[in-house]
Scaffold this motif. Structure first.
Motif, PDB file in Angstrom:
ATOM      1  N   TYR A   1       0.891  -1.183   0.041  1.00 30.00           N
ATOM      2  CA  TYR A   1       0.041  -0.059   0.068  1.00 30.00           C
ATOM      3  C   TYR A   1       0.803   1.237   0.014  1.00 30.00           C
ATOM      4  N   HIS A   2       0.616   2.213  -0.704  1.00 31.29           N
ATOM      5  CA  HIS A   2       1.227   3.503  -0.893  1.00 31.29           C
ATOM      6  C   HIS A   2       0.270   4.800  -0.666  1.00 31.29           C
ATOM      7  N   ALA A   3       0.961   5.782  -0.780  1.00 31.58           N
ATOM      8  CA  ALA A   3      -0.044   7.090  -0.911  1.00 31.58           C
ATOM      9  C   ALA A   3      -0.059   7.357  -2.324  1.00 31.58           C
TER      10      ALA A   3
ATOM     11  N   LEU B   1      -1.456  -0.927 -14.363  1.00 27.39           N
ATOM     12  CA  LEU B   1      -2.994  -0.957 -14.495  1.00 27.39           C
ATOM     13  C   LEU B   1      -3.644  -1.320 -13.256  1.00 27.39           C
ATOM     14  N   HIS B   2      -4.547  -0.239 -12.695  1.00 22.69           N
ATOM     15  CA  HIS B   2      -5.071  -0.470 -11.472  1.00 22.69           C
ATOM     16  C   HIS B   2      -6.449  -1.540 -11.565  1.00 22.69           C
ATOM     17  N   GLY B   3      -6.769  -2.370 -10.692  1.00 28.39           N
ATOM     18  CA  GLY B   3      -8.099  -3.209 -10.745  1.00 28.39           C
ATOM     19  C   GLY B   3      -7.892  -4.283 -11.100  1.00 28.39           C
TER      20      GLY B   3
ATOM     21  N   VAL C   1      -4.260   4.008 -15.332  1.00 25.04           N
ATOM     22  CA  VAL C   1      -3.076   3.343 -16.033  1.00 25.04           C
ATOM     23  C   VAL C   1      -1.937   4.336 -15.887  1.00 25.04           C
ATOM     24  N   HIS C   2      -0.677   4.182 -15.415  1.00 21.88           N
ATOM     25  CA  HIS C   2       0.368   4.965 -15.303  1.00 21.88           C
ATOM     26  C   HIS C   2       1.503   4.266 -15.218  1.00 21.88           C
ATOM     27  N   CYS C   3       2.758   5.319 -15.413  1.00 25.54           N
ATOM     28  CA  CYS C   3       3.573   4.757 -15.193  1.00 25.54           C
ATOM     29  C   CYS C   3       4.185   4.788 -13.678  1.00 25.54           C
ATOM     30  N   HIS C   4       4.934   3.858 -13.049  1.00 28.46           N
ATOM     31  CA  HIS C   4       5.014   3.608 -11.733  1.00 28.46           C
ATOM     32  C   HIS C   4       6.391   4.411 -11.272  1.00 28.46           C
ATOM     33  N   MET C   5       7.141   4.925 -12.314  1.00 27.75           N
ATOM     34  CA  MET C   5       8.212   5.918 -12.080  1.00 27.75           C
ATOM     35  C   MET C   5       7.578   7.198 -11.776  1.00 27.75           C
TER      36      MET C   5
HETATM   37 CU1  C2O Z   1       1.102   1.733  -7.169  1.00 25.69          CU
HETATM   38 CU2  C2O Z   1      -1.153   3.934  -9.244  1.00 25.69          CU
HETATM   39  O1  C2O Z   1      -0.078   2.827  -8.005  1.00 25.69           O
END
Ligand code: C2O
Ligand code: CU
Length: 461
Positions: A129-131, A396-398, A442-446
């Motif tokens: 989990y994270h902010a 990708l979330h979910g 959906v996003h880059c995790h950088m």
């Molecule tokens: Cu680890 Cu949009 O998150």
């Protein structure tokens, strides 16, 4: 800081690794109490100073949250920071309303406010989990913790079930967290915020106690803002049994290096045979030790490896899939000319002025329309192309997806993931069953890339 300084400082500081279990107080109605607070920590070993950090329950990493598969995670979250925040449960196929994305699935939790997160965790595995509000600023100050969903028949006893939260920090000349450089445009437009110091569970070069002759499960979580970690598990006799929480049928030997990108997880199994210590290395051209497995005792009975059964995820129906592109562009040396932002076509110069360097499918940041929409249950294939000069780690979330192909070649193991890596110039094809209704990110995790354009959304209706 060079390697010698690292070892010198760290060996005097060698600490025994521990992550207190079940240390979270619960409310009368059964909610774990999680609080984002300002705190301090010694990142640069014992002789380093105290860095100002933002922490969950004052701990680095945040406290371990552990439930059994199918159980409900219930967390009463309190924001005691001076700015809004939210909590995202990374990799969980979660109820959309509980996904913790401020501005998309919930309003940000304001300072002093609380928010109840409660959701069923359908899959066993290693999560975190994270902010998820200004993540580029909040996560690399410490707002991250492990979330473990246990199999009903977890074959590993608690002392053989080891969580290693790996974090890259940027420290200044005094060994303190460099806060002045948060949000630096040069970082955002290049490889992201990279650090110069690694900690494991908040500690420099820790000793990790293991037992001779016994199988251990080692859960690695890369909580770094941008750092891709190159690991070589076979060098310390480990095999891989899961990626991004999703288990394999059998333990897999890895030849050479395997990458652990930001947000990715990797579960290893290891049975120490020698007296040790066994160095836990990162491959940076040459191997670099950043922890030691310290071996003690001997298990009397030779132990068989038992790998937990994989989760059952909905299998993509490739014959009836709809395909969508995911073209990454922009960044330094990326030659992007223009992109759409807030519904307007903008030149690269205008985008940069507005703090955007990157785009998905010609769209910088969140668009009014989704990147794709899917009918619930439909199989979606995403054909991604990395037209930038940098690697990315796309989340990708979910949902979890299978990684099918790289550069047109079918992969021998189309593993399930929630975050996939892509190198400069590479094409990667993934497939998922869009079975979780809602609007998903959906996003880059950088995290600096996400904050400067590499973030959009998709919809499952
Ligand atoms: Cu680890 Cu949009 O998150
Ligand atoms: Cu990126």
């Amino acid at each position: 800081m060079n390697r010698r300084q690292f070892l010198k400082s760290a060996s005097s500081a060698a600490a025994l690794l521990s992550l207190p279990r079940f240390a979270i107080a619960a409310t009368d109605d059964g909610f774990l109490q999680l609080e984002a607070v300002k705190g301090q920590g010694r990142l640069y070993g014992e002789d380093g100073g105290l860095s100002d950090l933002w922490l969950y329950n004052g701990k680095l990493p945040g406290p371990e949250i552990r439930v059994k598969r199918g159980e409900r995670v219930k967390v009463r979250f309190k924001n005691s920071l001076d700015e809004p925040t939210s909590v995202h449960w990374h990799g969980i196929r979660i109820d959309n309303a509980m996904d913790g994305v401020s501005g998309l699935t919930q309003p940000a939790v304001q300072p002093g406010e609380t928010f109840d997160y409660h959701f069923v965790a359908p899959d066993a595995g290693t999560y975190w989990y994270h902010a998820h509000h200004m993540s580029w600023n909040q996560v690399p100050r410490g707002l991250a913790g492990p979330l473990i969903i246990e199999e009903e028949d977890n074959p590993f006893s608690p002392d053989a079930d080891i969580i290693l939260s790996l974090s890259d920090w940027r420290l200044d000349d005094n060994g303190l967290l460099d806060t002045a450089s948060f949000g630096a445009r040069h970082d955002f437009s290049h490889a992201g915020r990279l650090g110069n110091w690694l900690t494991i569970n908040g500690t420099s070069l820790p000793d990790i106690p293991v037992t001779k002759g016994r199988w251990h499960r080692i859960r690695l979580i890369n909580t770094s803002a941008s750092r891709v970690l190159d690991l070589a598990p076979s060098r310390f006799g480990a095999k891989v049994i899961a990626l991004d929480g999703q288990g394999f049928d059998t333990a897999r030997d890895i030849d050479g290096v395997i990458q652990l990108a930001p947000a990715q997880r990797m579960d290893l199994v290891m049975k120490p045979d020698s007296a040790g210590p066994i160095p836990f290395e990162m491959m940076t051209g040459q191997p670099f030790t950043f922890a030691n497995f310290v071996v003690s005792g001997e298990k009397a009975e030779p132990e068989e490896l038992r790998v937990p059964a994989p989760n059952s995820l909905p299998e993509p129906d490739l014959a009836n899939a709809r395909s969508f592109p995911l073209v990454m562009a922009g960044g330094a040396m990326g030659r992007m000319q223009s992109a759409t932002m807030n519904g307007q076509e903008m030149s690269m110069r205008e985008l940069v002025q507005a703090g955007n360097f990157w785009a998905f499918n010609g769209q910088a940041g969140m668009g009014d329309k989704p990147l794709f929409s899917a009918k619930r249950g439909a199989t979606i294939v995403l054909e991604s192309t990395n037209n930038t000069a940098f690697p990315h780690a796309i989340h990708l979330h979910g949902h979890h997806f299978r990684v099918l192909e790289r550069n047109g070649e079918k992969l021998a193991h189309p593993d399930w993931r929630d975050t996939f890596t892509t190198q400069r110039g590479e094409t990667v094809k993934i497939a998922l069953v869009a079975d979780n209704p809602g609007k998903w990110l959906v996003h880059c995790h950088m995290l600096g890339h996400a904050a400067s354009g590499m973030m959009d959304w998709f919809e499952v209706a």
